[in-house]
Motif scaffolding. Structure first.
Motif, short mmCIF file in Angstrom:
data_model
loop_
_atom_site.label_atom_id
_atom_site.label_comp_id
_atom_site.label_asym_id
_atom_site.label_seq_id
_atom_site.Cartn_x
_atom_site.Cartn_y
_atom_site.Cartn_z
N GLU A 173 21.33 29.39 51.26
CA GLU A 173 19.98 29.07 50.80
C GLU A 173 19.49 27.71 51.28
O GLU A 173 18.43 27.25 50.87
N ARG A 194 11.24 32.84 56.39
CA ARG A 194 12.39 32.33 57.12
C ARG A 194 11.84 31.60 58.33
O ARG A 194 11.22 32.21 59.19
N GLU A 203 16.69 41.33 45.81
CA GLU A 203 16.04 40.57 46.87
C GLU A 203 14.65 41.16 47.16
O GLU A 203 13.68 40.42 47.37
N GLY A 241 18.07 35.21 45.97
CA GLY A 241 19.20 35.52 46.85
C GLY A 241 20.53 35.22 46.19
O GLY A 241 21.46 36.05 46.20
N GLN A 288 25.76 34.93 58.89
CA GLN A 288 24.43 34.83 58.29
C GLN A 288 23.35 35.53 59.13
O GLN A 288 22.44 36.16 58.58
N LYS A 289 23.46 35.44 60.44
CA LYS A 289 22.46 36.09 61.30
C LYS A 289 22.48 37.60 61.08
O LYS A 289 21.42 38.23 60.96
N TYR A 341 23.55 39.08 58.43
CA TYR A 341 23.11 39.29 57.05
C TYR A 341 21.59 39.43 57.00
O TYR A 341 21.05 40.37 56.40
N TYR A 342 20.89 38.51 57.66
CA TYR A 342 19.43 38.57 57.68
C TYR A 342 18.94 39.79 58.47
O TYR A 342 17.91 40.38 58.12
N GLU A 343 19.66 40.14 59.52
CA GLU A 343 19.29 41.34 60.28
C GLU A 343 19.41 42.59 59.42
O GLU A 343 18.57 43.49 59.49
N LEU A 365 19.15 42.71 56.12
CA LEU A 365 18.03 42.68 55.19
C LEU A 365 16.74 43.15 55.87
O LEU A 365 15.97 43.94 55.30
N LYS A 366 16.52 42.67 57.08
CA LYS A 366 15.31 43.03 57.83
C LYS A 366 15.30 44.52 58.14
O LYS A 366 14.27 45.20 58.01
#
Length: 332
Positions: free
Chosen positions: A58, A134, A178, A188, A219-220, A222-224, A226-227
């Motif tokens: 975060e 982001r 989320e 988050g 983390q990359k 992780y965000y992918e 989520l996206k």
């Protein structure tokens, strides 16, 4: 005509089934290992890793050494907000076993603990619209605030009654919290906390498994995930990602991956009862030769991943101490 109970959108894929089976087998092997009971200091160490990783995701910049120092009451260089985030997260994770994952009131209580002094309306659902940013990009517009109470009640009703595996339900809850974004901030970290709570109620082993560290390191992806879940309109991509992260985290606890230890290393592992410095360890082992201790005991244990430094970035620090890792605890 009665309305059909709400079910959040996701698909149980063959990959999910495979990962659930693998994770279950890993937990079984760990559970059958001798002396598997986790010592309080080891649990605390893992809790600190979890807190540092979850806050780092975060944007909190404090490293593991600094977070440890904060929780020991020491002064560090860091913003007041970051330090408050550490105290709050530790309070929340310390209370985690007291909460019921199916109670909405407990979710609000946990958020209140996590965001105390950081958000004006901590522990209360948001009353305005909110978007997730982001960098400079808006990646998600949350549902209108007036819909939040009903969405959360439907979601928790599903959690209570769904026959799906806890591993899948925990990951779905992570995504849905989320997506709904029930609070103005801290969604988050609350989503990750609730995933841990759901899994911990199933198998207490998850209370000490620092899955957040794996998420932070990926983390990359992780965000992918989520996206991709947002794009598909279902949590399937994130569920698969989180199951992979749990599988990876469990590898460090699985007896099969624990290296064979020499008699000297086994003696060292059994001598470590808390965080101890070099002098304390040598005294516990009745050793006087510093070089022999380092060559035959300490260095092999560090290399095998059975013991770790408390200040890894400063291996020669006069304040250096050593503690057991998850692997090391299996040899006790």
């Amino acid at each position: 005509m009665m309305s059909k109970p709400y079910t959040p959108p996701y698909i149980v894929t063959p990959n999910m089934v495979r990962l659930v089976e693998i994770i279950g087998e890993s937990i079984g092997r760990i559970s059958m290992a001798p002396n598997i009971s986790i010592k309080p200091h080891l649990r605390r160490n893992n809790q600190i890793k979890t807190i540092q990783a979850s806050l780092n995701i975060e944007g909190n910049t404090l490293n593991l050494e600094q977070v440890t120092a904060v929780l020991e009451g020491k002064r560090i260089l860091g913003s007041a907000r970051e330090i408050q985030e550490v105290y709050n997260a530790f309070t929340a994770y310390d209370r985690i076993e007291d909460w019921n994952p199916c109670h909405v009131s407990h979710l609000c209580e946990a958020h209140g603990k996590m965001m105390k002094g950081l958000e004006e309306n901590c522990g209360k659902f948001r009353s305005t619209g909110v978007g997730i940013h982001r960098k400079s990009e808006i990646v998600h517009i949350a549902p209108p605030a007036k819909k939040v109470p009903d969405l959360i009640n439907d979601l928790f009703g599903w959690l209570k009654n769904s026959p799906d595996h806890p591993l899948i339900k925990g990951a779905v809850m992570h995504y849905e919290l989320e997506f709904i974004h029930p609070f103005m901030d801290g969604n988050g970290r609350i989503g990750r906390l609730w995933n841990t709570l759901i899994l911990g109620k199933w198998k207490p082993l998850f209370y000490l498994l620092p899955v957040e560290s794996v998420i932070r390191d990926r983390q990359k992806k992780y965000y992918e995930a989520l996206k991709n879940s947002d794009a598909k309109g279902e949590s399937t991509p994130l569920v698969e990602f989180l199951l992979e992260a749990i599988h990876f985290a469990l590898k460090e606890l699985t007896p099969q991956v624990t290296p064979q230890a020499t008699p000297q290393v086994e003696k060292l592992v059994k001598a470590i009862t808390q965080e101890m410095n070099r002098v304390q360890l040598m005294e516990a082992l009745s050793l006087k030769d510093r070089k022999y201790f380092s060559t035959a005991y300490l260095q092999p244990a560090l290399k095998a991943g059975l013991v770790e430094m408390t200040i890894p970035k400063k291996p020669r620090s006069s304040n250096q101490k050593y503690r057991l890792t998850n692997k090391g605890s299996l040899l006790r």
